[in-house]
Design a protein around this motif. Structure first.
Motif, short mmCIF file in Angstrom:
data_model
loop_
_atom_site.label_atom_id
_atom_site.label_comp_id
_atom_site.label_asym_id
_atom_site.label_seq_id
_atom_site.Cartn_x
_atom_site.Cartn_y
_atom_site.Cartn_z
N LEU A 82 67.92 46.78 -107.70
CA LEU A 82 66.77 47.41 -108.36
C LEU A 82 65.93 46.43 -109.17
CD1 LEU A 82 68.55 50.65 -109.67
CD2 LEU A 82 67.16 50.39 -107.60
N LEU A 83 66.55 45.36 -109.65
CA LEU A 83 65.84 44.43 -110.52
C LEU A 83 65.64 43.09 -109.84
CD1 LEU A 83 67.68 45.06 -113.93
CD2 LEU A 83 65.64 46.21 -113.03
N THR A 84 64.46 42.52 -110.02
CA THR A 84 64.19 41.17 -109.52
C THR A 84 64.86 40.15 -110.43
OG1 THR A 84 62.19 40.86 -110.84
CG2 THR A 84 61.94 41.98 -108.69
N ASP A 85 64.87 38.90 -109.99
CA ASP A 85 65.43 37.84 -110.83
C ASP A 85 64.70 37.78 -112.16
OD1 ASP A 85 67.11 37.29 -108.75
OD2 ASP A 85 66.23 35.35 -108.24
N ASN A 86 63.39 37.91 -112.11
CA ASN A 86 62.62 37.85 -113.36
C ASN A 86 62.91 39.05 -114.26
OD1 ASN A 86 59.61 38.55 -114.77
ND2 ASN A 86 60.34 36.44 -114.93
N ASP A 87 63.11 40.23 -113.65
CA ASP A 87 63.49 41.41 -114.45
C ASP A 87 64.80 41.15 -115.20
OD1 ASP A 87 61.33 42.92 -113.57
OD2 ASP A 87 62.46 43.89 -111.96
N VAL A 88 65.80 40.65 -114.48
CA VAL A 88 67.10 40.39 -115.10
C VAL A 88 66.96 39.34 -116.19
CG1 VAL A 88 69.46 39.55 -114.70
CG2 VAL A 88 68.35 41.02 -113.01
N ALA A 89 66.16 38.32 -115.93
CA ALA A 89 65.96 37.26 -116.94
C ALA A 89 65.30 37.82 -118.19
CB ALA A 89 65.12 36.14 -116.34
N GLN A 90 64.30 38.68 -118.01
CA GLN A 90 63.62 39.24 -119.18
C GLN A 90 64.51 40.21 -119.94
OE1 GLN A 90 59.50 40.07 -119.37
NE2 GLN A 90 59.08 39.31 -117.31
N ASN A 123 77.88 35.45 -117.99
CA ASN A 123 78.62 36.72 -117.99
C ASN A 123 77.68 37.92 -118.08
OD1 ASN A 123 80.80 35.03 -117.95
ND2 ASN A 123 81.55 35.55 -119.98
N LEU A 124 76.66 37.81 -118.93
CA LEU A 124 75.71 38.92 -119.06
C LEU A 124 74.93 39.10 -117.76
CD1 LEU A 124 74.44 41.07 -120.85
CD2 LEU A 124 72.77 39.37 -121.59
N TRP A 149 68.39 31.59 -124.66
CA TRP A 149 68.89 30.86 -123.49
C TRP A 149 67.72 30.22 -122.76
CZ3 TRP A 149 71.59 36.03 -122.77
CH2 TRP A 149 72.90 36.00 -123.28
N ALA A 150 67.92 29.04 -122.23
CA ALA A 150 66.88 28.34 -121.48
C ALA A 150 67.02 28.58 -119.99
CB ALA A 150 66.95 26.84 -121.78
N ASN A 151 65.90 28.52 -119.28
CA ASN A 151 65.88 28.57 -117.81
C ASN A 151 66.62 29.78 -117.24
OD1 ASN A 151 64.56 25.99 -117.78
ND2 ASN A 151 66.57 25.03 -118.10
N LEU A 152 66.33 30.94 -117.81
CA LEU A 152 67.05 32.14 -117.38
C LEU A 152 66.73 32.53 -115.94
CD1 LEU A 152 67.08 34.51 -120.49
CD2 LEU A 152 69.03 33.76 -119.16
N ASP A 153 65.47 32.37 -115.53
CA ASP A 153 65.13 32.74 -114.15
C ASP A 153 65.97 31.97 -113.15
OD1 ASP A 153 62.59 34.62 -113.87
OD2 ASP A 153 62.30 33.41 -115.66
N ALA A 154 66.11 30.66 -113.38
CA ALA A 154 66.90 29.82 -112.48
C ALA A 154 68.37 30.23 -112.54
CB ALA A 154 66.73 28.36 -112.85
N ALA A 155 68.86 30.54 -113.74
CA ALA A 155 70.27 30.95 -113.86
C ALA A 155 70.54 32.24 -113.11
CB ALA A 155 70.63 31.11 -115.35
N VAL A 156 69.60 33.19 -113.17
CA VAL A 156 69.78 34.45 -112.46
C VAL A 156 69.77 34.20 -110.95
CG1 VAL A 156 68.79 36.72 -111.98
CG2 VAL A 156 68.76 35.80 -114.31
N ARG A 173 69.40 39.10 -125.87
CA ARG A 173 69.77 37.93 -126.68
C ARG A 173 68.96 37.91 -127.97
NH1 ARG A 173 73.80 33.95 -126.96
NH2 ARG A 173 72.91 31.91 -127.37
N ARG A 174 67.66 38.19 -127.87
CA ARG A 174 66.77 38.12 -129.02
C ARG A 174 67.00 39.27 -130.01
NH1 ARG A 174 62.64 38.39 -126.24
NH2 ARG A 174 61.99 40.56 -126.55
#
Length: 427
Positions: free
Chosen positions: A390-398, A364-365, A413-420, A404-405
């Motif tokens: 505007l944001l890359t997959d890695n940007d959104v993951a970070q 959802n996030l 959350w695990a494997n955020l890059d893949a989830a994005v 979250r932190r």
């Protein structure tokens, strides 16, 4: 060898017995009844009930006519296309009798006697009362008839064989009528009747097994669906503050609550296009029931303290060396999500309280960061731009990892890059 043959014979006999037990005949077609055959109050009641059941969400294709079918429902077994339920006599249900309609709703059997795939939630609709089914039939039979041929399902052989659904029913379907709980009040019973019957809330909010059946021992435990996450409605919900009756009512009635967030994605349609026509009493009944399911009254939480602490943490935004997520938050999010006056408001969601940040699944996030919240999704005045361009997959993951932190006490959350990447691709 003899033992194997005997076992095979027994299995064949069991399969045949199951098929014969669940065999249903075709029901005779009827001449499409005239719209004047149904009373206006019955039609109006049916309209409201169809909204509670969110029927249009599945039975209306994007850009298509209302209830003319064609919307594809992705399942682990292939795509199943919702049927045309307008009263067109050729491609819809115009030649269905009320008995045929009721059988489909209660037993998952079409007019021709074929078993329906359980993506159609007859496992819930079997709890709907005769009076409500009569009103629904009146409503659908008075819709404008639309000639629309639904695409063929992509379920592969042999799973596409309808008789196999008899075996599925034997394992997972126990027809029953709704029974009042005398230990509970009328609002609770009404809420449970709606939630477990026509509204079929568990269909999204309960995890399923490998054969697509809801896990009976995990009701309302939360589940991934259509690249979103339907959160737990039970005590397993990880929101910072409990979903009280008042919060649930506000969310289901308006689509937003300052202490939890806004309705987005599929839930937005449920709130605004589905339940929007429902009376306040029914929304209140649902809120009463789910507040009890979640054990909200038993959660002893100092709400003021949680809010104050959460906002204070949010205000202490400091850039950490090499923390791309924190930098992105300051640049793209902080100006709107800062509650400097110390009070959370729905127009400026406090992310330390937001359910999308504390959920066990980041879907959802990620969806909201990528695609935003449109002015039609949440509530008047609530609008968030999407950042997919505007944001890359890695940007959104970070960014998601940072939120979250810094805004929850839940594990990373695990494997955020893949989830994005999956969410962006819609896979």
């Amino acid at each position: 060898m003899t033992g194997l043959l005997l076992l095979l014979a027994l299995l064949i006999m069991a399969a045949l017995a199951t098929y014969l037990y669940y065999w249903r005949p075709a029901l005779a077609p009827v001449n499409p009844p005239a719209a004047t055959a149904f009373s206006p109050p019955a039609v109006e009641r049916g309209r409201i009930l169809a909204g509670m059941g969110n029927c249009a969400a599945c039975h209306t294709a994007k850009g298509g006519a209302d209830y003319a079918g064609g919307h594809g429902l992705a399942t682990p077994f292939g795509t199943i296309y919702a049927t045309n339920i307008t009263p067109d006599p050729q491609t819809g249900i115009g030649r269905w009798s009320q008995a045929a309609f009721q059988r489909a709703m209660r037993e998952g059997v079409g007019r021709d006697g074929a078993h329906l795939f359980p993506v159609f939630p007859y496992t819930h609709f079997n709890l709907v009362s005769d009076a409500d089914l009569t009103a629904l039939y009146a409503y659908f039979m008075t819709r404008p008839p639309v000639y629309a041929v639904v695409p063929a399902n992509s379920v592969p052989f042999p799973l596409n064989l309808r008789p196999l659904q008899a075996g599925w029913k034997l394992l997972f379907f126990k027809p029953a009528s709704y029974q009042l709980d005398p230990a509970q009040g009328p609002d609770w019973n009404r809420g449970r009747y709606l939630a477990e019957g026509l509204a079929h809330c568990a269909a999204c909010h309960t995890p399923r097994n490998a054969l697509g059946a809801e896990l009976a021992d995990s009701p309302y435990l939360g589940a991934a669906i259509d690249h979103w996450y339907a959160p737990a409605l039970s005590s397993a919900n990880t929101a910072a503050l409990p979903w009280t009756q008042e919060e649930l009512y506000a969310f289901l009635r308006t689509g937003a609550t300052s202490l939890h967030g806004v309705a987005a994605g599929p839930m937005s349609a449920v709130v605004h296009e589905g339940m929007g026509a429902s009376p306040d009493s029914d929304i209140g009944a649902l809120a009463t029931y789910f507040a009890d399911v979640s054990g909200a009254a038993g959660r002893k939480v100092d709400a003021d303290s949680v809010i104050k602490t959460g906002i204070a943490r949010s205000q202490r935004v400091s850039l950490v060396d090499n923390d791309r997520g924190a930098s992105l938050y300051v640049a793209a999010c902080a100006s709107c999500h800062s509650n400097s006056d110390g009070r959370p408001v729905a127009l400026r969601p406090e992310l330390s309280l937001n359910s999308a940040v504390s959920a066990p699944d980041p879907a959802n996030l990620i969806q909201v960061i990528l695609h935003g919240i449109s002015k039609d999704e949440a509530m008047p005045g609530v609008l968030m731009p999407g950042f997919s361009a505007l944001l890359t997959d890695n940007d959104v993951a970070q960014l998601a990892a940072y939120l979250r932190r810094s805004r929850s006490h839940e594990p990373a959350w695990a494997n955020l890059d893949a989830a994005v990447a999956r969410t962006r691709a819609g896979k």
